[in-house]
Structure formats: structure tokens, C-alpha cells
Design an enzyme around this catalytic site. Structure first.
Site, PDB file in Angstrom:
ATOM      1  CE  LYS A 124      -6.603   2.399   7.200  1.00 39.79           C
ATOM      2  NZ  LYS A 124      -5.398   2.925   6.544  1.00 39.79           N
ATOM      3  CD  GLU A 126      -2.396   1.626   2.627  1.00 35.79           C
ATOM      4  OE1 GLU A 126      -2.590   0.558   3.354  1.00 35.79           O
ATOM      5  OE2 GLU A 126      -2.476   2.550   3.021  1.00 35.79           O
ATOM      6  CB  THR A 183      -3.687   8.119   2.207  1.00 34.86           C
ATOM      7  OG1 THR A 183      -2.556   7.463   3.211  1.00 34.86           O
ATOM      8  CG2 THR A 183      -3.958   9.400   3.423  1.00 34.86           C
ATOM      9  NE  ARG A 217      -0.589   8.843   4.932  1.00 32.31           N
ATOM     10  CZ  ARG A 217      -0.466   7.902   5.975  1.00 32.31           C
ATOM     11  NH1 ARG A 217       0.497   8.144   6.757  1.00 32.31           N
ATOM     12  NH2 ARG A 217      -1.585   7.059   6.320  1.00 32.31           N
TER      13      ARG A 217
HETATM   14  C1  3PG Z   1      -0.855   5.017   8.751  1.00 29.01           C
HETATM   15  O1  3PG Z   1      -1.801   5.884   9.007  1.00 29.01           O
HETATM   16  O2  3PG Z   1       0.033   5.338   8.171  1.00 29.01           O
HETATM   17  C2  3PG Z   1      -1.104   3.730   8.631  1.00 29.01           C
HETATM   18  O3  3PG Z   1      -2.434   3.310   9.071  1.00 29.01           O
HETATM   19  C3  3PG Z   1       0.002   2.855   9.279  1.00 29.01           C
HETATM   20  O4  3PG Z   1       0.151   3.405  10.462  1.00 29.01           O
HETATM   21  P1  3PG Z   1       1.427   2.806  11.477  1.00 29.01           P
HETATM   22  O5  3PG Z   1       2.425   3.837  10.942  1.00 29.01           O
HETATM   23  O6  3PG Z   1       1.167   2.909  12.792  1.00 29.01           O
HETATM   24  O7  3PG Z   1       1.648   1.191  10.883  1.00 29.01           O
END
Ligand code: 3PG
Length: 216
Positions: free
Chosen positions: A137, A50, A77, A54
Site C-alpha cells: 500500500k 476493507e 488499520t 477504527r
Molecule cells: C484512511 O486512512 O482512512 C484511508 O487511507 C482512506 O483514506 P481516504 O479517506 O482519504 O480515502
């Protein structure tokens, strides 16, 4: 692109979630790292990737990673209609969002992109289920109640399968995976920022292998 129904999106997402115990959540700042990072994770046994939208180079990273043999690349995202169309154009084959809106769901269905939409409460999960999304999710997993909370949903909502993400780690992932309503977890711990910056691909592959060995 052909449209996708919520039912078919759920079927595809369940298939994706069954491939490996962890979906690496990737934040890629430097496009020159994308291909090697993806190859290390796939070589380590985590082929579902994934890429979060961002960073400036996220779409290019999806393009690069889509060339990796054996990899299945999704865009994370996703927030807007534009995100969805950009992600599909870049080659993403599934989408992930922290929550869900009607507009985002429609955009993904129109674009043929299976959406793994986020929920963090029983009501949010029920709304998605009403729309036909039975694979979701659970975000932000640790902050929203953790494995204990998620397991509590399995009795009243047995038809929903979750991929918990947010604060999941090698140490606590098993707690989630032991729950009957969890098929895989998502997390960034298999691709730490400093290790990517140092281009230590062997270490990334080791982290992926550790995850597969201990969590499968
Ligand atoms: C995020 O929001 O970046 C993902 O859900 C991953 O979260 P993490 O960095 O706590 O694994």
C-alpha cells in the site's frame, strides 16, 4: 490457520488488487449499516472491501460482511498482534496496515493473513521488498507525494506493485492507475459517512458503478 509466506501473501494480494480498480476503505460506526453497505458496493462492482479497525463495531462488521456472496472482506488499520488475531477470527481474508513493523508482519504470517503493508518512501518500499512483500500500500498517497512520486518509483523499483490510499478520489484516481506500478487504488470516497448515515444504498451503488465505469 496455516502460516503464509511473504511470497504467497504477495501473490494473493496481487490477485485481490486485480479484481476491481478501487478497494473501498470503510469506517463503520453502526453495525446495522454493515451488511447493506457491503451489498451495495458488491452490487456496484466493488467486491473487495476493507473494513478499518477504527470503530467499536468493526470486527462485527467484518463478521456481517463476510456473509455477503461475492464479497472479499479484509481488515484495515491493523496495528497489533491482537488486531491481526481478532481480524482473522472475525473472518477477514486479507489485512491492510498504514505502515509495517516486524511484529505486525510476523503476526500476519503466523495467522495466515496476507498483509498489504504500507510504505511511503523508497527505503520503506525496499525494506518490505527485501522481506518478500512485492505488493504494497502506498500511504498516505496524496500527502506523501501523490501519483507523480509513485510513478517515479516505477523505474528504479519495477518489481513493486502499489495500492495507493489516502486522499485518493474519483477525480485523481486515474492519475495513479495510469502508472505502471499501480494495480488498484483504495479510498473512502465510494462510501461517504453522510450517505451511510442516511442509509442511501442506491447512491452507494451508483458511486461504485461510477468508479468501475470510469476507472476500469
Ligand atoms: C484512511 O486512512 O482512512 C484511508 O487511507 C482512506 O483514506 P481516504 O479517506 O482519504 O480515502
Amino acid at each position: 490457520m496455516r502460516k503464509i509466506s511473504s511470497k504467497d501473501a504477495s501473490i494473493r494480494n496481487l490477485e485481490i488488487c486485480k479484481i476491481a480498480p478501487v478497494i473501498p476503505v470503510l469506517i463503520i460506526d453502526d453495525i446495522s449499516t454493515a451488511r447493506d453497505l457491503g451489498e451495495a458496493l458488491v452490487a456496484g462492482g466493488l467486491p473487495v472491501l476493507e473494513v478499518t479497525l477504527r470503530t467499536e463495531c468493526a470486527l462485527d462488521a467484518i463478521r456481517e460482511m463476510s456473509k455477503i456472496k461475492g464479497g472479499i472482506v479484509g481488515a484495515g488499520t491493523l496495528l497489533t498482534y491482537t488486531d491481526v488475531n481478532n481480524a482473522v477470527e472475525a473472518g477477514a481474508t486479507f489485512g491492510v496496515s498504514p505502515g509495517a513493523t516486524d511484529n505486525l508482519i510476523s503476526a500476519c504470517e503466523e495467522a495466515g493473513l496476507p498483509l498489504l503493508a504500507g510504505a511511503s518512501s523508497a527505503s520503506e518500499a525496499m525494506v518490505l521488498l527485501e522481506k518478500g512483500y512485492s505488493v504494497q500500500k502506498f500511504f498516505p498517497a496524496e500527502a506523501a507525494g501523490g501519483a507523480k512520486f509513485l510513478k517515479s518509483l516505477s523505474s528504479p523499483l519495477p518489481n513493486i506493485t502499489f495500492c495507493p490510499t489516502g486522499g485518493v478520489s474519483q477525480e485523481n484516481a486515474k492519475n495513479y492507475l495510469d502508472s505502471p506500478n499501480v494495480e488498484c487504488v483504495g479510498g473512502s470516497w465510494v462510501a461517504p459517512k453522510d450517505v451511510i448515515t442516511n442509509k442511501d444504498w442506491q447512491y452507494i451503488e451508483k458511486l461504485a458503478k461510477d468508479a468501475v465505469r470510469e476507472l476500469s
